[in-house]
Design an enzyme around this catalytic site. Structure first.
Site, PDB file in Angstrom:
ATOM      1  N   ARG A 151       5.956 -12.830   9.241  1.00 47.78           N
ATOM      2  CA  ARG A 151       6.687 -11.625   8.888  1.00 47.78           C
ATOM      3  C   ARG A 151       8.016 -11.554   9.638  1.00 47.78           C
ATOM      4  O   ARG A 151       8.227 -12.226  10.637  1.00 47.78           O
ATOM      5  CB  ARG A 151       5.846 -10.401   9.242  1.00 47.78           C
ATOM      6  CG  ARG A 151       5.718 -10.218  10.753  1.00 47.78           C
ATOM      7  CD  ARG A 151       4.804  -9.057  11.128  1.00 47.78           C
ATOM      8  NE  ARG A 151       4.951  -7.951  10.244  1.00 47.78           N
ATOM      9  CZ  ARG A 151       3.934  -7.156   9.875  1.00 47.78           C
ATOM     10  NH1 ARG A 151       2.714  -7.401  10.339  1.00 47.78           N
ATOM     11  NH2 ARG A 151       4.129  -6.141   9.080  1.00 47.78           N
ATOM     12  N   LYS A 183       4.538   0.371   9.674  1.00 45.00           N
ATOM     13  CA  LYS A 183       4.560   1.661   8.995  1.00 45.00           C
ATOM     14  C   LYS A 183       3.921   2.740   9.865  1.00 45.00           C
ATOM     15  O   LYS A 183       4.330   3.892   9.832  1.00 45.00           O
ATOM     16  CB  LYS A 183       3.851   1.551   7.641  1.00 45.00           C
ATOM     17  CG  LYS A 183       4.729   0.883   6.594  1.00 45.00           C
ATOM     18  CD  LYS A 183       4.186   1.105   5.188  1.00 45.00           C
ATOM     19  CE  LYS A 183       3.204   0.032   4.814  1.00 45.00           C
ATOM     20  NZ  LYS A 183       2.790   0.112   3.403  1.00 45.00           N
ATOM     21  N   GLU A 218       0.880  -1.162   0.000  1.00 47.58           N
ATOM     22  CA  GLU A 218       0.000   0.000   0.000  1.00 47.58           C
ATOM     23  C   GLU A 218       0.921   1.217   0.000  1.00 47.58           C
ATOM     24  O   GLU A 218       1.833   1.289   0.823  1.00 47.58           O
ATOM     25  CB  GLU A 218      -0.880   0.032   1.253  1.00 47.58           C
ATOM     26  CG  GLU A 218      -1.859   1.201   1.191  1.00 47.58           C
ATOM     27  CD  GLU A 218      -2.593   1.476   2.511  1.00 47.58           C
ATOM     28  OE1 GLU A 218      -2.229   0.892   3.547  1.00 47.58           O
ATOM     29  OE2 GLU A 218      -3.529   2.297   2.476  1.00 47.58           O
TER      30      GLU A 218
END
Length: 554
Positions: free
Chosen positions: A258, A268, A34
């Site tokens: 992850r 983020k 994104e």
RNA sequence: UGACCGAUGGUGUAACUGGCAACACGUCUGAUUUUGAUUCAGAAGAGUCCAGGUUCGAGCCCUGGUCGGUCAACCA
């Protein structure tokens, strides 16, 4: 990718699929960021995995920006993401955007309404949340759930035309409000946002949610293996539900754990806070775990790719020791970095038996690890700078550098003996007096002297001044996010040290960002983007492994 | 008091799909070294979350626990 490691579980699955001729043996993955922030080291694991695994099976990878929320997404992020992926060394087959599919997704929504599988809900966000239930209690059906297909079609068309305000209505799937999987409790498909989009401008005022965009985008592109992180696992049944109800290409989602690194944060949202609250100078502040920061700091793409390979791919939570990342960059830089002399904390040394006004050029290796790197000339003269901590007035045991009456080798030059020293009022050493042994010149040493210590130096009259930035971990605790209170309370206040008086050998005048150096005995350094011929600025990428500090702190 | 996922040296990942646990980082020795780097040689460190079961044999299979993670944004 120098280290051979067995196939991870995803590679095994894909190998099996290819063998069985699934999708005709075709492999197409995608990397779907994104554009709402900069990529970090965690993304590099995903990038290396998605691009690497496709490459491994003769497949390709699309870059697809998941840009369904215009409030958070910006073109600046799109550009940084593309630059980072290229820098890491990967090429995407196609550059796509979820926003490319807005018309198709709209048509999919209409199809769902027609199949009586979606409805327009007038409830407020709060009402919807309340009716949703909790993981342990079932939800309740919305009073708008039984609207007719005609009414839904009409309302949805009017949503799209902009007849309603933000939040006034949403389109939801009609599935099961009692499902143990929260994502099946009539998930929202479309919401109204009268916000311009970074690509589609004001064309749309309704935007699809992640769940209604991602899987369908995969299907539109005929992605064969859609690889994402573990937190999306509970979304998979919904991913499959849409594909099945809309009768689309059967992309399949696979999840892996992850990457987490200790002494930093990897979301983020949190990184954006550090930037906005000015705890760092920007997304590429060299203390950040972003790819752009690592690049600025002197990390190489090879070292990061190798790191991604070494951490492996599995389905269990993990926190990787940042020491492994440092190992990977040292390993790469050891082969590549030009060895130079740089004195970070200068202490003047006068060689009293060396003629005043004289200077000579000495030859030194550019890289002892690489024959082909060749040699260069460095100036030597009567007055030098040496590293302040290479001298001790009263040396501790095992200190084999300089001390009164002791001898040391000046790297690539002569053996010197400290004959005297002077101090400032405050007790700090201000000057070293020494004599050199003329017949001990490097490469033609006939002195017969054996000295244990070798130190670096620069010729005072030839040296160029520079600013050196040293970095330490950004946080004082291994996992700031899991600590009590706000993660920002654990920021290391000493993560940046700026040395303003460093003295470098003259060859460094020509240095430019991107060039890789080892300041001998001090670490790996690279010119910062702020560096210029007028004012040299270097970042320390990473220190050299140092067994002496450990020795002394025992 | 839900659903789903996971559990192997300090860290991370393996174990030919059931044959007495390997590799890397880290740690510790020692050698070499005109970078206390690099390189080289070697060592310590887990008996695989627990309890049962199946089997000649289980880290791998089964059952039940324990612990950890994820899910209740009109974020992705």
């Amino acid at each position: 990718m120098s280290t051979e490691k067995g196939p991870n579980f995803l590679a095994e699955i894909i190998a099996e699929d290819v063998k069985n001729g699934k999708h005709g043996g075709r492999v197409l993955t995608r990397f779907p960021p994104e554009p709402n922030g900069y990529l970090h080291i965690g993304h590099s694991k995903s990038i290396c995995l998605n691009f690497g695994i496709a490459q491994q099976f003769g497949g390709k990878t699309n870059l697809r920006f998941d840009d369904t929320n215009p409030e958070k997404e910006e073109t600046e992020y799109v550009e940084s993401i593309k630059a980072d992926i290229k820098w890491l060394g990967f090429e995407w087959a196609n550059e796509f955007y979820a926003s490319d599919y807005f018309s198709k997704l709209y048509a999919f929504a209409v199809r769902l309404i027609e199949k009586n599988l979606a409805y327009v809900d007038d409830s407020s966000a709060e009402e919807i949340a309340n009716m949703k239930g909790t993981p342990t209690t079932p939800g309740m059906e919305s009073p708008y759930r039984l609207r007719t297909t005609e009414e839904n079609l009409d309302l949805f068309a009017r949503m799209r035309k902009g007849e309603f305000k933000d939040g006034e209505k949403v389109l939801r799937a009609r599935i099961d409000m009692t499902s143990p999987n929260m994502h099946f409790r009539d998930p929202i498909l479309y919401r109204i946002k009268h916000t311009d989009h970074h690509r589609t401008g004001s064309e749309w005022c309704i935007y699809p949610m992640y769940d209604f965009a991602h899987g369908q985008s995969d299907a539109i592109e005929e992605i064969t293996h859609s690889i994402c992180t573990l937190e999306f696992e509970v979304h998979r049944p919904l991913y499959e539900w849409f594909i099945s109800k809309l009768e689309l290409f059967p992309s399949h989602q696979y999840e892996f754990a992850r990457l987490n690194l200790n002494y930093t944060v990897m979301s983020k949202r949190k990184l954006l806070q550090l930037v906005n609250d000015k705890h760092v100078s920007g997304w590429d502040d060299p203390r950040m775990p972003t790819i752009s920061a690592l690049r600025r700091r002197g990390y190489t793409p090879e070292s990061i790719r190798n790191f991604a390979e070494r951490v492996g791919v599995a389905r269990r939570e993990n926190i990787i020791d940042v020491g492994l990342l440092e190992f990977c960059v040292r390993e790469d830089l050891n082969k590549k970095a030009t060895r130079v002399m740089a004195v970070l904390d200068p202490l003047k040394m006068i060689i009293e038996n060396y003629p005043e006004g004289k200077s000579e050029m000495l030859t030194t290796d550019n890289n002892t690890e690489d024959e082909k790197a060749g040699t260069r000339e460095i100036p030597f003269s009567r007055e030098l700078f040496i590293e302040a901590d290479d001298f001790m007035e009263t040396p501790e045991k095992k200190f084999f550098r300089l001390a009164p009456g002791k001898m040391v080798r000046l790297k690539s030059a002569f053996i010197v003996e400290c004959t005297d020293f002077e101090k400032y009022e405050n007790g700090k050493v201000s000057l070293i007096r020494a004599r050199y042994v003329p017949e001990s010149k490097s490469g033609q040493d006939t002195s017969g002297l054996q000295v244990k210590g070798v130190i670096h130096w620069v010729s005072a009259q030839h040296a160029v001044p520079a600013e050196i930035r040293l970095y330490e971990r950004l946080f004082n605790v291994e996992d700031p996010s899991s600590e009590e209170g706000d993660f920002k309370e654990y920021i290391n206040p000493d993560s940046l040290h700026i040395l303003k008086n460093a003295m470098l050998e003259p060859s460094l005048k020509e240095s430019k960002p991107g060039m890789l150096y080892q300041f001998m005995r001090k670490g790996y350094f690279t010119p910062d983007k702020d560096s210029s011929a007028e004012k040299l600025v270097f970042n320390r990428t990473v220190t050299l492994k140092d067994s002496f500090v450990k020795e002394t702190t025992k």
